[in-house]
Design an enzyme around this catalytic site. Structure first.
Site, PDB file in Angstrom:
ATOM      1  N   THR A 112      -2.102  -8.125 -11.137  1.00 48.58           N
ATOM      2  CA  THR A 112      -2.848  -7.052 -12.072  1.00 48.58           C
ATOM      3  C   THR A 112      -2.030  -7.031 -13.142  1.00 48.58           C
ATOM      4  OG1 THR A 112      -3.638  -5.699 -10.170  1.00 48.58           O
ATOM      5  CG2 THR A 112      -3.774  -4.622 -12.220  1.00 48.58           C
ATOM      6  N   ILE A 143       2.000  -0.709  -2.149  1.00 49.44           N
ATOM      7  CA  ILE A 143       2.968  -0.543  -0.950  1.00 49.44           C
ATOM      8  C   ILE A 143       4.110  -1.317  -0.956  1.00 49.44           C
ATOM      9  CG2 ILE A 143       1.133   0.358   0.540  1.00 49.44           C
ATOM     10  CD1 ILE A 143       1.126  -2.161   2.140  1.00 49.44           C
ATOM     11  N   ASP A 144       4.038  -2.223  -1.648  1.00 45.18           N
ATOM     12  CA  ASP A 144       5.103  -3.428  -1.435  1.00 45.18           C
ATOM     13  C   ASP A 144       6.418  -3.051  -1.980  1.00 45.18           C
ATOM     14  OD1 ASP A 144       3.262  -4.858  -0.149  1.00 45.18           O
ATOM     15  OD2 ASP A 144       2.929  -6.135  -1.715  1.00 45.18           O
ATOM     16  N   ARG A 173      11.355  -3.735  27.095  1.00 50.88           N
ATOM     17  CA  ARG A 173      11.127  -4.983  26.706  1.00 50.88           C
ATOM     18  C   ARG A 173      11.321  -5.232  25.189  1.00 50.88           C
ATOM     19  NH1 ARG A 173       4.780  -3.938  27.843  1.00 50.88           N
ATOM     20  NH2 ARG A 173       4.585  -4.690  29.881  1.00 50.88           N
ATOM     21  N   HIS A 186       4.236  -8.465   1.670  1.00 53.43           N
ATOM     22  CA  HIS A 186       3.913  -9.694   0.780  1.00 53.43           C
ATOM     23  C   HIS A 186       5.311 -10.505   0.756  1.00 53.43           C
ATOM     24  CE1 HIS A 186       2.027 -11.971  -2.624  1.00 53.43           C
ATOM     25  NE2 HIS A 186       1.469 -12.437  -1.653  1.00 53.43           N
TER      26      HIS A 186
HETATM   27  O1  F6P Z   1       0.158  -6.103  -2.044  1.00 54.05           O
HETATM   28  C1  F6P Z   1      -0.163  -5.005  -0.815  1.00 54.05           C
HETATM   29  C2  F6P Z   1      -0.672  -5.917   0.301  1.00 54.05           C
HETATM   30  O2  F6P Z   1      -0.953  -4.992   1.461  1.00 54.05           O
HETATM   31  C3  F6P Z   1       0.676  -6.834   0.796  1.00 54.05           C
HETATM   32  O3  F6P Z   1       1.491  -5.928   1.566  1.00 54.05           O
HETATM   33  C4  F6P Z   1      -0.064  -7.746   1.807  1.00 54.05           C
HETATM   34  O4  F6P Z   1       0.565  -8.953   2.005  1.00 54.05           O
HETATM   35  C5  F6P Z   1      -1.515  -7.961   1.119  1.00 54.05           C
HETATM   36  O5  F6P Z   1      -1.595  -6.629   0.193  1.00 54.05           O
HETATM   37  C6  F6P Z   1      -2.605  -7.959   1.855  1.00 54.05           C
HETATM   38  O6  F6P Z   1      -3.755  -8.060   1.091  1.00 54.05           O
HETATM   39  P1  F6P Z   1      -5.445  -8.292   1.654  1.00 54.05           P
HETATM   40  O7  F6P Z   1      -5.742  -6.566   1.550  1.00 54.05           O
HETATM   41  O8  F6P Z   1      -5.935  -8.713   0.784  1.00 54.05           O
HETATM   42  O9  F6P Z   1      -5.408  -8.723   2.764  1.00 54.05           O
END
Ligand code: F6P
Length: 374
Positions: free
Chosen positions: A131, A152-153, A188, A197
């Site tokens: 974005t 969230i990353d 376990r 990501h």
């Molecule tokens: O960028 C936020 C995120 O949740 C990442 O952590 C993850 O890899 C990705 O988006 C998942 O994307 P989507 O919601 O398009 O599957």
């Protein structure tokens, strides 16, 4: 000067005093998007009497195709704790922005046209890395743009923290906490696969908060023999279970040597749904131990924002409104060392904030015995 409609046969011109703001949320959603928009809008209405807010639906798609609605301050009331985004969102890959759509539409020109048609003073964009690349492009194209860092990353360059991150840490930590009791009962090996990501912030924080024994991150390629040795060491110490927090982008030392293209090809051909399944197979082969995998997935982006994110997004929202009123455009409202700071979009776009493997937090985690598999 804006042309006014003809009223009682008299056509007048007046200096435009109305502040016209476009707003959109783009990319994956996260907690506190609504809280951030509320922060912007409440501040604007506190400081300016005449404000019009145009909310674009489903991210840049709304700006491209002119899908918007005029919002009032009421629309932003009562949404501090509401998850998701009241505007909807979509992923519009940056690399396709200069590629015409299926009807031959020039997307960048279409976005500019919508902006000029609505006579906007500024476009407020809430988003993550992709974005921000498009926001920078629009800024370079001459639009007034102010952005807010959501994901969230927590991988946006130029800000110590993004909103959504701490809420996701809470959820991923809860998942590890719940696994803990079952792991202890059954003796376990458990893997909790955490989103993030290409970076490991979320896994590192949730892993440490949840007391994971092994944490595997994209920034620190792992050696499977080191991972299995860490499991065996726990066995020998009389611990009945081992919990691994594995980032969805975790990578082995061998795979880290592959070119980007080769690695993509390996993933494409892989029989495993995600990295955790491959790691689980290898652990089973080397130790004979049963491994169970939990993937909290999109729950990590869901639900109400935690109090930290409510505060952060409100602060950043208020700061973004201040930047608009000061005409301090082409910037992202970031937070650095606890202070709000406008960061030029040209510096943010295209850069990823990754964990430094030598950073104090990694050293401290290692000091308490957490293995990173390196
Ligand atoms: O960028 C936020 C995120 O949740 C990442 O952590 C993850 O890899 C990705 O988006 C998942 O994307 P989507 O919601 O398009 O599957």
């Amino acid at each position: 000067m804006r042309e006014l409609p003809v009223i009682l046969g008299i056509k007048r011109k007046e200096v435009v005093s109305m502040l016209r703001i476009g707003m959109l949320t783009s990319g994956g959603d996260c907690q506190a998007l609504n809280a951030a928009m509320r922060g912007v809008v409440k501040t604007l209405f506190e400081k300016e009497q005449k404000v019009e807010i145009y909310g674009f639906e489903e991210g840049y798609r709304g700006l491209i195709y002119g899908n918007y609605r005029l919002l009032t301050s009421q629309d932003f009331s009562g949404i501090l704790t509401k998850g998701g985004t009241i505007l909807g969102t979509s992923r519009q890959p940056f690399k396709l922005m200069r590629v015409p759509d299926e009807d031959g539409l020039n997307k960048v020109e279409a976005m500019k046209q919508t902006y000029y048609k609505l006579n906007l003073n500024c476009l407020v964009v809430l988003g993550g890395n992709g974005t921000h690349k498009t926001a920078n492009l629009l800024s370079e194209e001459g639009l007034n743009v102010v952005t807010l860092p959501k994901t969230i990353d927590n991988d946006i360059w130029g800000t110590d923290m993004t909103f959504g991150f701490q809420s996701a840490v809470d959820i991923a930590t809860d998942a590890i906490d719940c696994i803990h009791t079952t792991a202890a009962s059954h003796g376990r090996v458990f893997i909790v696969e955490v989103m993030g990501h290409k970076v490991g912030w979320l896994t590192l924080h949730a892993g440490m908060a949840g007391g994971a024994d092994i944490i595997l991150l994209p920034e620190i390629p792992y050696d499977i023999d080191v991972v299995t040795k860490a499991i065996e060491r726990r066995d020998n110490a009389g611990k009945r279970f081992t919990i691994l927090a594995v980032a969805e982008g975790a990578i082995s030392k061998e795979d880290a040597k592959l070119s980007k293209k080769e690695y993509k090809e390996k993933i494409r051909k892989s029989k495993y749904p995600s990295v955790s399944y491959e790691i689980a197979d290898k652990i089973l082969a080397k130790t004979g131990k049963e491994v169970r995998i939990t993937v909290p997935g999109h729950t990590q982006r869901g639900g109400t924002p935690c109090p930290y994110d409510r505060v952060l997004s409100t602060r950043l929202g208020a700061a973004a409104a201040g930047m608009i009123l000061e005409k301090n455009y082409g910037k992202m409202a970031g937070i650095v060392n606890g202070k709000i700071k406008p960061i030029p979009l040209s510096e943010v776009a295209g850069r990823l904030k990754m964990i430094d493997p030598d950073s104090p937090v990694i050293q401290e985690a290692k000091a308490v015995g957490i293995s990173f598999g390196d």
